[in-house]
Scaffold this motif. Structure first.
Motif, PDB file in Angstrom:
ATOM      1  N   ALA A 112       0.774   3.631  -3.262  1.00 25.83           N
ATOM      2  CA  ALA A 112       0.164   4.938  -2.984  1.00 25.83           C
ATOM      3  C   ALA A 112       1.150   6.060  -3.277  1.00 25.83           C
ATOM      4  O   ALA A 112       0.791   7.070  -3.895  1.00 25.83           O
ATOM      5  CB  ALA A 112      -0.303   4.999  -1.533  1.00 25.83           C
ATOM      6  N   GLY A 167       0.810  -1.210   0.000  1.00 27.96           N
ATOM      7  CA  GLY A 167       0.000   0.000   0.000  1.00 27.96           C
ATOM      8  C   GLY A 167       0.840   1.256   0.000  1.00 27.96           C
ATOM      9  O   GLY A 167       0.559   2.211  -0.736  1.00 27.96           O
ATOM     10  N   SER A 181      -6.825   1.805   2.048  1.00 31.99           N
ATOM     11  CA  SER A 181      -7.635   0.715   1.491  1.00 31.99           C
ATOM     12  C   SER A 181      -6.802  -0.545   1.306  1.00 31.99           C
ATOM     13  O   SER A 181      -7.206  -1.644   1.719  1.00 31.99           O
ATOM     14  CB  SER A 181      -8.243   1.143   0.154  1.00 31.99           C
ATOM     15  N   ILE A 182      -5.649  -0.390   0.672  1.00 31.23           N
ATOM     16  CA  ILE A 182      -4.798  -1.551   0.406  1.00 31.23           C
ATOM     17  C   ILE A 182      -4.273  -2.158   1.701  1.00 31.23           C
ATOM     18  O   ILE A 182      -4.228  -3.377   1.867  1.00 31.23           O
ATOM     19  CB  ILE A 182      -3.625  -1.161  -0.518  1.00 31.23           C
ATOM     20  N   LEU A 225      -5.535  10.779  -3.399  1.00 31.89           N
ATOM     21  CA  LEU A 225      -5.210   9.467  -3.951  1.00 31.89           C
ATOM     22  C   LEU A 225      -4.336   8.663  -2.997  1.00 31.89           C
ATOM     23  O   LEU A 225      -4.555   7.471  -2.779  1.00 31.89           O
ATOM     24  CB  LEU A 225      -4.485   9.628  -5.293  1.00 31.89           C
ATOM     25  N   LEU A 282      -5.651   5.152  -1.452  1.00 36.31           N
ATOM     26  CA  LEU A 282      -4.951   3.934  -1.871  1.00 36.31           C
ATOM     27  C   LEU A 282      -4.271   3.241  -0.702  1.00 36.31           C
ATOM     28  O   LEU A 282      -4.414   2.028  -0.506  1.00 36.31           O
ATOM     29  CB  LEU A 282      -3.921   4.269  -2.954  1.00 36.31           C
TER      30      LEU A 282
END
Length: 206
Positions: free
Chosen positions: A97, A93, A138-139, A131, A135
């Protein structure tokens, strides 16, 4: 390589390393100290973009990505009280990201280069920061993405708690993401001051 580019590379590497270290230390209930150092990477990217163009900024982003990847790999090999201090999902992540958010920042800045001086750094950083937060969290922590590495236990991040302690019940990782995002947005505004100071009296790429 000019002196400014060299300083930019050193600054980017230092920010990435410092953020990887400071993310292990809590600041209050919802943040880590790394939340305050990482957004400076966008300032470095934007200053280099303004002074030397998008191509140079992208090269420095790639260097920062490699440094961050090395830090994450090292972190996965260091075992703490509850396992590796950096899980595989956090490493993935963090790397994705950073790369996607920073490259987006470079592209958005370039698209707004000819507008008012504050527009390019502000818009690009706001988009890049959003972003990055979406990212990474979430990841790294979303239960919906557990297939990335099923062995990583993120059940603690799914605990339903009031948003930032006062709002509707949401998974813990959502509160962490919102707090992180709010810091990034605040620093995006503050960073306009050093951005202007570092770029106003120097030759710039148009």
């Amino acid at each position: 390589m000019t002196r400014t580019i060299f300083i930019g590379i050193i600054a980017m590497a230092a920010i990435v390393i410092a953020s990887n270290i400071l993310v292990q230390y809590l600041f209050g209930q919802w943040l880590t100290w790394g939340a305050f150092t990482y957004p400076l990477a966008f300032l470095v990217t934007d200053v280099l973009n303004r002074l030397h163009g998008a191509a140079v900024a992208r090269r420095v982003v790639v260097i920062g990505f490699v440094v961050g990847l090395i830090c994450s790999v090292i972190g996965t090999q260091i075992i703490g009280e509850y396992g590796p201090i950096v899980t595989l999902r956090v490493a993935i992540g963090s790397a994705l990201a950073f790369l996607i958010a920073q490259l987006s920042d470079v592209s958005v800045f370039a698209a707004n280069r000819s507008s008012q001086w504050w527009r390019a750094p502000l818009i690009s950083t706001l988009i890049g920061s959003t972003l990055d937060t979406a990212l990474f969290f979430s990841i790294a922590f979303s239960g919906a993405l557990s297939f990335i590495h099923p062995a990583t236990d993120v059940s603690w991040a799914a605990e339903a708690l009031p948003l930032l302690g006062v709002g509707p019940a949401v998974p813990l990782w959502v509160s962490l993401a919102v707090a992180d995002w709010a810091v990034k947005l605040s620093l995006a505004l503050i960073a306009l001051v050093p951005f202007r100071m570092l770029t106003r009296t120097r030759p710039q790429v148009r």
